[in-house]
Design an enzyme around this catalytic site. Sequence first.
Site, short mmCIF file in Angstrom:
data_model
loop_
_atom_site.label_atom_id
_atom_site.label_comp_id
_atom_site.label_asym_id
_atom_site.label_seq_id
_atom_site.Cartn_x
_atom_site.Cartn_y
_atom_site.Cartn_z
N GLU A 24 -28.61 -40.76 -0.50
CA GLU A 24 -27.67 -40.18 0.47
C GLU A 24 -27.80 -38.66 0.55
O GLU A 24 -27.66 -38.09 1.63
CB GLU A 24 -26.24 -40.60 0.10
CG GLU A 24 -25.98 -42.07 0.39
CD GLU A 24 -24.99 -42.72 -0.53
OE1 GLU A 24 -24.74 -43.92 -0.37
OE2 GLU A 24 -24.47 -42.03 -1.45
N TRP A 57 -29.97 -42.79 8.26
CA TRP A 57 -30.03 -43.68 7.10
C TRP A 57 -31.23 -44.62 7.22
O TRP A 57 -31.84 -44.99 6.22
CB TRP A 57 -28.73 -44.46 6.97
CG TRP A 57 -28.69 -45.38 5.79
CD1 TRP A 57 -28.55 -46.73 5.80
CD2 TRP A 57 -28.78 -45.01 4.40
NE1 TRP A 57 -28.55 -47.23 4.51
CE2 TRP A 57 -28.69 -46.18 3.64
CE3 TRP A 57 -28.93 -43.78 3.74
CZ2 TRP A 57 -28.74 -46.19 2.23
CZ3 TRP A 57 -28.99 -43.78 2.35
CH2 TRP A 57 -28.91 -44.97 1.61
N TYR A 107 -29.92 -54.97 4.46
CA TYR A 107 -29.09 -54.05 3.68
C TYR A 107 -27.60 -54.29 3.95
O TYR A 107 -26.79 -54.35 3.03
CB TYR A 107 -29.48 -52.60 4.03
CG TYR A 107 -28.55 -51.55 3.50
CD1 TYR A 107 -28.46 -51.29 2.13
CD2 TYR A 107 -27.74 -50.81 4.37
CE1 TYR A 107 -27.59 -50.33 1.64
CE2 TYR A 107 -26.87 -49.85 3.89
CZ TYR A 107 -26.80 -49.61 2.52
OH TYR A 107 -25.94 -48.66 2.05
#
Length: 200
Positions: A48, A56, A26
Amino acid sequence: MNDYKHDQTQKFRCPWCLGFEDYIRYHDEEWGVPVYSDRTHFEFLILESAQAGLSWATILKKRAGYAKAFESFDYQKVAEFSEDKITELTKDPSIVRNRLKIEAAVNNARRFMEVQSKYGTFTGFMLDFVDGKPVQNAWNNMEEVPSTTELSNKIAKELKRYGFKFLGSTTIYAHMQATGIINDHLVQCYRHQEVKRMAK
């Protein structure tokens, strides 16, 4: 040997991404890359807003589940989700089963299209805050990177005015980082210059 594992000895990366391979991928392929697709902006807003109170990494591991549950992040379809559909999603183990967050995603899809109707694109709305050009920061260590700024406060306030939910200043700052509205790769990270060159 996996390329990402091997590559860690060859390139300096932002330290936050070194937990597991999907995190590294990512970081290497998406984080900080300027986003000009409204659907991609919507995807990150869903992910988010779901992250609130979680890591995350947790959300990234559920990303495929979110794509399936939220119609490949088609905001027009998500905006039409019924109460029954929301209830169904609260039982889906592939996403965070928090009803308020799921309801927020549906609400935000509707608000998202309201912003589009006024600005043409959500991307354009976001880029207006930086005069159309991604901000290039120059941090030397992770301790320098803020979690909120006056800019994220301003955007979060404007989104709240439109009726968006679960998108406070910290979440919006993370969104700006993820979608390349700001380049927060450390200057010694090999992606800093690469991402900088991508800015239109």
